[in-house]
Scaffold this motif. Structure first.
Motif, PDB file in Angstrom:
ATOM      1  N   SER A 142       0.823  -1.215   0.000  1.00  0.00           N
ATOM      2  CA  SER A 142       0.000   0.000   0.000  1.00  0.00           C
ATOM      3  C   SER A 142       0.853   1.260   0.000  1.00  0.00           C
ATOM      4  O   SER A 142       0.360   2.345  -0.310  1.00  0.00           O
ATOM      5  N   CYS A 143       2.146   1.132   0.371  1.00  0.00           N
ATOM      6  CA  CYS A 143       3.026   2.301   0.424  1.00  0.00           C
ATOM      7  C   CYS A 143       4.465   1.875   0.167  1.00  0.00           C
ATOM      8  O   CYS A 143       4.785   0.687   0.179  1.00  0.00           O
ATOM      9  N   ARG A 144       5.321   2.845  -0.069  1.00  0.00           N
ATOM     10  CA  ARG A 144       6.734   2.568  -0.323  1.00  0.00           C
ATOM     11  C   ARG A 144       7.424   2.206   0.998  1.00  0.00           C
ATOM     12  O   ARG A 144       7.224   2.874   2.012  1.00  0.00           O
ATOM     13  N   ARG A 145       8.246   1.176   0.951  1.00  0.00           N
ATOM     14  CA  ARG A 145       8.977   0.761   2.152  1.00  0.00           C
ATOM     15  C   ARG A 145      10.389   0.331   1.773  1.00  0.00           C
ATOM     16  O   ARG A 145      10.578  -0.675   1.078  1.00  0.00           O
ATOM     17  N   SER A 146      11.376   1.085   2.224  1.00  0.00           N
ATOM     18  CA  SER A 146      12.774   0.665   2.161  1.00  0.00           C
ATOM     19  C   SER A 146      13.230   0.365   3.583  1.00  0.00           C
ATOM     20  O   SER A 146      12.823   1.047   4.524  1.00  0.00           O
ATOM     21  N   GLY A 147      14.052  -0.661   3.743  1.00  0.00           N
ATOM     22  CA  GLY A 147      14.490  -1.021   5.093  1.00  0.00           C
ATOM     23  C   GLY A 147      13.384  -1.604   5.940  1.00  0.00           C
ATOM     24  O   GLY A 147      13.427  -1.541   7.171  1.00  0.00           O
ATOM     25  N   ALA A 148      12.370  -2.203   5.303  1.00  0.00           N
ATOM     26  CA  ALA A 148      11.298  -2.861   6.052  1.00  0.00           C
ATOM     27  C   ALA A 148      11.776  -4.231   6.524  1.00  0.00           C
ATOM     28  O   ALA A 148      12.556  -4.897   5.842  1.00  0.00           O
ATOM     29  N   GLY A 149      11.303  -4.643   7.674  1.00  0.00           N
ATOM     30  CA  GLY A 149      11.546  -6.009   8.125  1.00  0.00           C
ATOM     31  C   GLY A 149      10.494  -6.925   7.548  1.00  0.00           C
ATOM     32  O   GLY A 149       9.335  -6.520   7.375  1.00  0.00           O
ATOM     33  N   VAL A 150      10.874  -8.149   7.225  1.00  0.00           N
ATOM     34  CA  VAL A 150       9.924  -9.105   6.636  1.00  0.00           C
ATOM     35  C   VAL A 150       9.939 -10.391   7.460  1.00  0.00           C
ATOM     36  O   VAL A 150      11.012 -10.921   7.795  1.00  0.00           O
ATOM     37  N   GLY A 151       8.746 -10.889   7.781  1.00  0.00           N
ATOM     38  CA  GLY A 151       8.627 -12.155   8.510  1.00  0.00           C
ATOM     39  C   GLY A 151       7.406 -12.915   8.047  1.00  0.00           C
ATOM     40  O   GLY A 151       6.475 -12.329   7.470  1.00  0.00           O
TER      41      GLY A 151
END
Length: 585
Positions: free
Chosen positions: A472-481
């Motif tokens: 839904s939005c831009r994400r850099s440096g997001a954590g993923v699980g």
């Protein structure tokens, strides 16, 4: 003539009963030291224990005090009660000497060389302390290469606690166990019992199918007729449809068995059902496995605080405490982390001056780091995940530009190889594995200088990347699980805007939806799943590093801050969850 008077030593003020009796703290120890000296000198010994050509003089009362076996022998109505020579059959002489030494000294050294002879004799003589010490030793030695043998040994000698622990360990480490000779040497009934367990820990059901094929092909002539009996316990409906069509349907062993074809048809029909229909269509092969895990700890490796650091911390979920572990050989932040065969791999990253392609390997049992072959490319802020027993390193930054390339490490041959590139350069990318597919989430495209909302998916069977629904939005440096088959994108940033929002991707519907926000804004945080919960570790809020950890319960859609923070607040750390190790002494 003078008379002698008697001194009255009785207390005038206090009742003597109020005072504790005098007790010498070393009395028992000293008494047994003397008894042991007397035994070695054959003084006052009233029995000789004979095994083969070995004769051991001893005292009946001492042996009886520590062994129910000897107590029954010397206090009962049997002839041995009055005999001064007792011959024992089918007992290892060295083990007997060690056990009688233990009776007199309370000390014994359990080792790899003597544990298999010591435990049976301790069992026979009912010296439970030594039996338990042997079980503890074997438990500490559990490894995917020996856990099946230790389980059988525990079963043979009625060591129930060790038996249950070894069984759980085998189920927990199934994907590693199947590569060793003990697994390949099991008979068909033992294989069926193992793979039918609901507690089997596998990332995908494909791993169970491949283990079955490996076992059959190990002795194809004698085992090929067992394939239908084995496939009955593989949960084919839970395998990805593409895999069923490309691999299972084309397997000659399956093609030649009408019963196997029935299992395959059942699985393909299951995939044609709608989600609500799947919920009510139940067979033994459609039920998801529910692994029972061993105690876990959270590892936090390296990171930026504010520069690259070597520090490694662990969080014990049961104790709710943080512990310091062995530091990495060199400073490392912005790396990726993977766990295979009980070893933890810290892949790539930034050492404070250079982007690196090196890989350090941590052995939790030895609390020690070593190195392994380096990647093909230098990568920091990369994404790392394990898929089908291989380590994948995706995207990142090499010091001059963002990368669209990705590579794969085969642990068995110790080699990295390039795979197909992504459609977009992605540094600060998050990755996760769902349904046997690798997802690359968001990141930063250096070419367009934009944070990304796009997501693409890698199929290892075709070596191809495909786009999926955007966030839904831009994400850099997001954590993923990944929890319960759903992919979570946590926090991240879009330029200066650091997010606390979280969204979740459902691969069945190819759509994203929002869940509750975290308590704090976080980017460059570590994210990992454990026990059905999602943990977000550290990161930064745009101005300072964070030491706190948040936990998400998807069932209640709520975030909770852990009661204790890390010793060192850090961002860009590698995080993972491993079995709680029993450290080598």
């Amino acid at each position: 003539m003078s008379t002698m008077t008697t001194m009255d030593v009785r207390p005038k003020m206090h009742n003597i009963r109020d005072r504790p009796a005098y007790k010498h703290p070393q009395h028992t120890q000293k008494a047994f030291e003397v008894l042991n000296h007397m035994r070695r000198q054959n003084l006052l010994c009233d029995v000789t224990i004979v095994v083969d050509t070995t004769e051991i003089p001893a005292h009946k009362v001492v042996l009886s005090s520590c062994s129910q076996y000897f107590y029954a022998m010397f206090t009962g109505d049997l002839a041995e009660a009055k005999s001064d020579r007792i011959t024992l059959q089918e007992i290892d002489p060295k083990a007997l000497i060690q056990l009688i030494d233990f009776v007199y000294t309370s000390e014994i050294h359990v080792t790899e060389e003597n544990v298999q002879t010591l435990l049976p004799v301790a069992n026979i003589l009912q010296i439970t302390e030594v039996r338990d010490a042997c079980c503890d030793f074997l438990q500490s030695q559990l490894h995917p290469s020996n856990c099946i043998g230790i389980r059988a040994f525990a079963d043979l000698h009625a060591c129930t606690e060790l038996l249950n622990y070894a069984q759980t360990y085998t189920e927990q480490h199934f994907v590693d166990v199947v590569h060793f000779d003990e697994f390949l040497s099991l008979n068909v009934d033992q294989i069926c019992k193992l793979i039918s367990s609901d507690r089997l820990t596998v990332v995908t059901e494909e791993q169970v199918y491949e283990a079955v094929l490996s076992w059959v092909q190990h002795d194809l002539t004698n085992r090929q007729q067992e394939i239908d009996q084995l496939l009955e316990h593989v949960r084919l409906p839970l395998i990805a449809q593409e895999y069923l069509v490309q691999k299972v349907e084309e397997e000659p062993l399956v093609k030649t068995s009408s019963r196997c074809k029935d299992f395959l048809i059942e699985a393909l029909k299951y995939h044609l059902l709608k989600t609500d229909q799947k919920a009510v269509y139940k067979t033994p092969r459609t039920l998801p496995r529910t692994p029972l895990g061993l105690p876990k700890v959270l590892l936090v490796i390296g990171g930026q605080a504010p520069k690259a650091i070597r520090s490694v911390e662990s969080y014990d979920f049961k104790e709710e405490k943080w512990h310091q572990l062995a530091e990495m050989p060199s400073r490392r932040c912005r790396c990726g982390v993977a766990v295979i065969n009980g070893l933890v791999y810290a892949v790539g990253g930034f050492n404070g001056s250079l982007r690196v392609r090196t890989v350090d390997v941590y052995d939790p049992v030895k609390d020690m780091w070593t190195s392994c072959p380096s990647m093909e490319a230098r990568r920091s802020t990369l994404g790392v995940a394990v898929l089908h027993g291989n380590i994948y390193a995706v995207g990142g930054f090499d010091g001059s530009s963002g990368l669209d390339t990705a590579e794969c490490y085969d642990v068995r041959c110790g080699e990295w190889r390039m795979i197909s590139p992504m459609s977009t350069r992605r540094s600060s990318v998050g990755v996760g594995v769902v349904n046997g597919m690798l997802f690359a989430v968001g990141g930063y495209d250096g070419a367009s200088r934009q944070c990304l909302s796009s997501v693409e998916c890698y199929n290892p069977m075709t070596d191809m990347w495909s786009p999926v629904a955007e966030m839904s939005c831009r994400r850099s440096g997001a954590g993923v699980g990944v929890v319960d088959g759903l992919l979570y994108a946590v926090g991240g940033h879009d330029g200066p805007l650091v997010r606390k929002s979280v969204e979740v991707y459902n691969p069945d519907t190819n759509s994203w939806s929002q869940v509750s926000d975290m308590h704090l804004c976080r980017r460059n945080a570590g994210v990992v799943a454990n026990g059905g919960f999602l943990y977000v570790v550290g990161g930064d809020d745009g101005s300072s590093n964070l030491g706190s950890v948040e936990c998400f319960d998807y069932k209640t859609n709520q975030w909770t801050l852990l009661p204790s923070s890390m010793m060192t607040g850090r961002s860009y750390a590698g995080v993972t969850v491993i079995d709680k190790p029993v450290l080598e002494i």
